[in-house]
Design a protein around this motif. Structure first.
Motif, PDB file in Angstrom:
ATOM      1  N   ALA A 186      11.093   3.944  -7.579  1.00 23.06           N
ATOM      2  CA  ALA A 186       9.940   4.328  -8.398  1.00 23.06           C
ATOM      3  C   ALA A 186       8.740   3.439  -8.111  1.00 23.06           C
ATOM      4  CB  ALA A 186      10.319   4.251  -9.875  1.00 23.06           C
ATOM      5  N   SER A 187       8.998   2.127  -7.946  1.00 23.50           N
ATOM      6  CA  SER A 187       7.881   1.209  -7.658  1.00 23.50           C
ATOM      7  C   SER A 187       7.280   1.500  -6.296  1.00 23.50           C
ATOM      8  CB  SER A 187       8.368  -0.242  -7.718  1.00 23.50           C
ATOM      9  OG  SER A 187       8.780  -0.574  -9.019  1.00 23.50           O
ATOM     10  N   ALA A 188       8.150   1.787  -5.321  1.00 25.81           N
ATOM     11  CA  ALA A 188       7.637   2.089  -3.976  1.00 25.81           C
ATOM     12  C   ALA A 188       6.787   3.358  -3.991  1.00 25.81           C
ATOM     13  CB  ALA A 188       8.795   2.229  -3.004  1.00 25.81           C
ATOM     14  N   ARG A 189       7.259   4.413  -4.647  1.00 24.63           N
ATOM     15  CA  ARG A 189       6.504   5.668  -4.694  1.00 24.63           C
ATOM     16  C   ARG A 189       5.194   5.485  -5.436  1.00 24.63           C
ATOM     17  NH1 ARG A 189       9.358  11.167  -6.048  1.00 24.63           N
ATOM     18  NH2 ARG A 189       7.118  11.621  -5.943  1.00 24.63           N
ATOM     19  N   LEU A 216       0.411   4.653   2.106  1.00 24.65           N
ATOM     20  CA  LEU A 216       1.593   4.608   2.967  1.00 24.65           C
ATOM     21  C   LEU A 216       1.431   3.593   4.084  1.00 24.65           C
ATOM     22  CD1 LEU A 216       4.344   5.695   3.912  1.00 24.65           C
ATOM     23  CD2 LEU A 216       3.094   7.431   5.221  1.00 24.65           C
ATOM     24  N   ALA A 217       0.280   3.635   4.750  1.00 23.96           N
ATOM     25  CA  ALA A 217       0.062   2.725   5.879  1.00 23.96           C
ATOM     26  C   ALA A 217       0.154   1.267   5.420  1.00 23.96           C
ATOM     27  CB  ALA A 217      -1.288   3.014   6.534  1.00 23.96           C
ATOM     28  N   ALA A 218      -0.432   0.978   4.236  1.00 26.70           N
ATOM     29  CA  ALA A 218      -0.388  -0.393   3.725  1.00 26.70           C
ATOM     30  C   ALA A 218       1.055  -0.805   3.403  1.00 26.70           C
ATOM     31  CB  ALA A 218      -1.262  -0.510   2.481  1.00 26.70           C
ATOM     32  N   TRP A 219       1.804   0.122   2.813  1.00 25.96           N
ATOM     33  CA  TRP A 219       3.197  -0.209   2.470  1.00 25.96           C
ATOM     34  C   TRP A 219       4.030  -0.461   3.718  1.00 25.96           C
ATOM     35  CZ3 TRP A 219       8.112   1.643   3.261  1.00 25.96           C
ATOM     36  CH2 TRP A 219       9.121   1.153   2.409  1.00 25.96           C
ATOM     37  N   HIS A 273       1.632   6.129  -3.562  1.00 29.36           N
ATOM     38  CA  HIS A 273       0.685   6.964  -4.291  1.00 29.36           C
ATOM     39  C   HIS A 273       0.278   8.205  -3.498  1.00 29.36           C
ATOM     40  CE1 HIS A 273      -2.040   7.735  -7.575  1.00 29.36           C
ATOM     41  NE2 HIS A 273      -3.101   7.828  -6.737  1.00 29.36           N
ATOM     42  N   GLY A 274       1.268   9.039  -3.256  1.00 32.93           N
ATOM     43  CA  GLY A 274       0.958  10.315  -2.592  1.00 32.93           C
ATOM     44  C   GLY A 274       0.492  10.169  -1.168  1.00 32.93           C
TER      45      GLY A 274
END
Length: 700
Positions: free
Chosen positions: A207-210, A219-222, A214-215
């Protein structure tokens, strides 16, 4: 579709081997094994192993389950299929590239994120995914994945990080996955495990990762965070969202004996702490617990912040206990101070009573007393040995009492070990254990030895005595003797409360010859206590009548009180005579009140009226026959005895030439049974009628 194993396929294997890709692993599952640890056998200490007891069964890696929607199989051309998951992406475009980077196929995902596409080249592949809807909203991120099989070629944020590591870090696929697995502590892709295999992923906060991604916007930062986390020193990085990074904390016992931890190891989330229960074995205590920056409070060891694998080590030591000593009055325990004893060891003490005492009781620490030694054979905790002593002095024997004047002397046989003695006494019998309630109670304490004299007692009062010995230590009472009685008595006669030896007895002018009998021997005195001086009214002991006294002339003597049981005696002597020729001489008697006139007929006109009582109407006549011849001659004596209680008078005469007195009369002064009132005074009186001088004097 069946993949041919001809020469062309081998050429592909050669190329992939050069790149380090496991192209021949047809059974690799992107659901689980796509992100598994490398199969090279290299250990990853931070990752939980299958034999870790801290992991639940549900945490163990397992074979992937077959997805509910299977990709269709065809014989030709080759078919690539899999899942696209950040949560399932619906309507996303999947582009499949060959090893050379040539686009060889495209497909769209369905609502479960599944796709399948026919391609013209065998694996390995690289896929890129764009667009689509995540939870009904457009997805903006770009997902990637390296695939070594055509089936289950899946793409997630984790596979995207593996692709980035391969592309920018120069790692092959297995090396890149090992980096990620080593740091995350997982051997599976959490996105596939939850959304495809429908299993929990306890090591990852999906849940924290999603929420962070944030849609697709982040994603690139994660992905960059995960790549840096996998490749850079941990202390320089922040943990990517959703990664629950764990370290293994193991425990050990330094000497191997003496106690244990509640668990052998724990996996701990990076940046958190954990605790262990340290339990000493019986007979041991915790000496120290160290490691992992922790502290010990009681039996609980809490680590510091865990940032790497570490070990907690406990050291135990044999437990020591304190054996305390309490000794009461009357003896000693040796050693007298507390002793430190190891678990299970024995300890002994000598128990010695003081003089006059015996050992009463010794207990504590599970020991026993034998011949003056108290031994506790198995000490298993702090404990106290208590020794008490009792007085062991025998009662004094052969007690004797000797009475005296105002005193009693007591003697007895010595009592062994008695330091001193107490003598208790009272004027009534008493219980030696409770003497204070007795009448006349008193005590002579700390008497050194027998015999002992108690003074200042009342003569004639009966006293009761008891004796007990005292201990040197604590001055405690031993057993008491039986009661013995004695009555103090005066020695010799006593006159009116005074001993005969008292210089003030008999007013200091007489001798106490027998009890309450004073002989008035010193001076001309009379009375019971020799307290009335015999003098005439002129103050002298003699009186001379003038010449030619033709009537009776009276001289008054001393007053005699009659309010006591007195006995008065006095004696007159004629020392000169010159009587009137017509009269019989002199009269002697008592008057009940002082003389008023110098010449008065108070004793009667004639010599035979010797006991005239005065003007109160009470008189007694004694005729000549009772009285005898009147004194007329120089050298004759008359002696009177007067008893105030009875009023009786005895009259004695000693004529000239006689050596002893003879009783002339023995009559009461007043009527029978009548005595002068209390407080009255009787006065000695002498009357005479003379034609020459007449002189009389008191002689005794």
């Amino acid at each position: 579709m069946t993949v041919p194993f001809g020469s062309a396929f081998c050429r592909i294997l050669l190329v992939t081997a050069i790149l380090g890709l496991a192209a021949c692993d047809d059974d690799y599952s992107a659901t689980s094994s796509e992100v598994q640890s490398p199969t090279t056998g290299e250990s990853t200490p931070d990752a939980p192993s299958s034999d870790d007891p801290s992991l639940e069964d549900s945490d163990m890696p397992s074979e992937p389950e077959t997805p509910t929607t299977e990709a269709p199989t065809t014989e030709s051309p080759l078919e690539v299929s899999g899942y696209i998951v950040n949560g399932p992406l619906d309507g996303a475009t999947v582009s499949v590239y060959s090893l050379e980077g040539v686009l060889i196929g495209k497909a769209m995902t369905n609502a479960e994120g599944f796709y399948q596409v026919d391609v013209s080249a065998p694996p390995p592949y690289r896929i890129e995914v764009e667009g689509g809807l995540l939870d009904g909203k457009p997805y903006t991120g770009v997902l990637e994945a390296p695939c070594v099989t055509a089936v289950r070629c899946n793409a997630t944020p984790v596979t995207t990080a593996v692709s980035l590591l391969m592309r920018e870090g120069g790692y092959n696929r297995d090396e890149a996955m090992a980096k990620v697995n080593s740091r995350t502590g997982m051997d599976y892709d959490p996105f596939l495990r939850v959304y495809v295999d429908k299993k929990p992923a306890p090591e990852f906060d999906l849940a924290s990762a999603r929420e962070y991604i944030h849609g697709g916007d982040e994603l690139a930062a994660w992905v960059e965070d995960l790549v840096e986390w996998a490749t850079q020193p941990i202390e320089k990085q922040h943990v990517p969202a959703g990664v629950v990074y764990r370290h293994t904390v193991t425990t050990s016992v330094g000497t191997g004996t003496g106690g244990a931890f509640n668990v052998a190891r724990k996996t701990v989330v990076h940046g958190k702490s954990t605790s262990f229960i340290v339990t000493p074995a019986t007979g041991y205590s915790i000496a120290s617990v160290t490691g992992c920056g922790g502290t010990l409070v009681g039996n609980t060891f809490t680590t510091g912040t865990i940032t790497a694998a570490c070990m907690v080590t406990a050291h135990f030591e044999t437990t020591s206990y304190t054996v305390s000593i309490e000794a009461g009055v009357g003896g000693t325990v040796d050693p007298s101070s507390s002793q430190t004893v190891q678990h299970g060891e024995a300890v002994s003490f000598g128990v010695t009573p003081a003089k006059g005492f015996a050992v009463d009781k010794v207990d504590g620490c599970g020991g026993s007393l034998n011949a003056g030694t108290y031994t506790a054979s198995h000490i298993v905790g702090d404990c106290t040995i208590t020794a008490s002593f009792r007085v062991d002095l025998a009662a004094p024997q052969n007690v004797r009492a000797s009475k005296g004047e105002g005193q009693v002397t007591l003697s007895w046989d010595p009592v062994e070990d008695a330091q001193s003695y107490d003598i208790t006494y009272a004027t009534e019998t008493f219980d030696p254990d409770n003497p204070a309630v007795a009448k006349g109670f008193d005590v002579e304490p700390d008497v050194a030895a027998s015999p002992f004299t108690i003074n200042n007692l009342i003569n004639g009062a009966k006293y009761h005595f008891a004796i007990n010995g005292n201990t040197a230590t604590g001055h405690l009472d031993g057993a008491s003797s039986s009661l013995i009685s004695a009555t103090p008595q005066l020695s010799g006669p006593v006159c009116y409360g005074k001993k005969a030896s008292d210089p003030t007895v008999c007013s200091g002018r007489g001798v106490c010859s027998s009890n309450n009998t004073c002989d008035c021997a010193f001076g001309l005195v009379t009375g019971r206590e020799c307290d009335v001086e015999l003098r005439f009214a002129n103050g002298e002991t003699s009186y001379t009548w003038p010449t030619n006294v033709d009537r009776h002339s009276i001289i008054q003597g001393p007053a005699l009180p009659v309010d006591r049981d007195d006995v008065y005696t006095w004696t007159f002597k004629i020392v000169a005579d010159g009587y009137h020729p017509a009269r019989n001489g002199m009269s002697f008697g008592l008057a009940s009140y002082p003389q008023i006139y110098p010449i008065a007929h108070e004793l009667g006109m004639y010599a035979d009226e010797w006991a005239y009582s005065g003007r109160d109407g009470l008189r007694r006549h004694v005729d000549t026959a009772h009285f005898g011849t009147a004194l007329r001659t120089q050298g004759e004596y008359v002696k009177f005895e007067y008893y105030t209680r009875t009023g009786r008078v005895n009259v004695y005469t000693k004529r000239l030439g006689e050596s002893t007195f003879s009783l002339e009369a023995n009559e009461p002064l007043f009527e029978e049974g009548v005595a002068p009132p209390e407080g009255r005074l009787l006065h000695i009186a002498v009357s005479a009628m003379a034609w020459k001088t007449v002189t009389v004097e008191f002689v005794e």
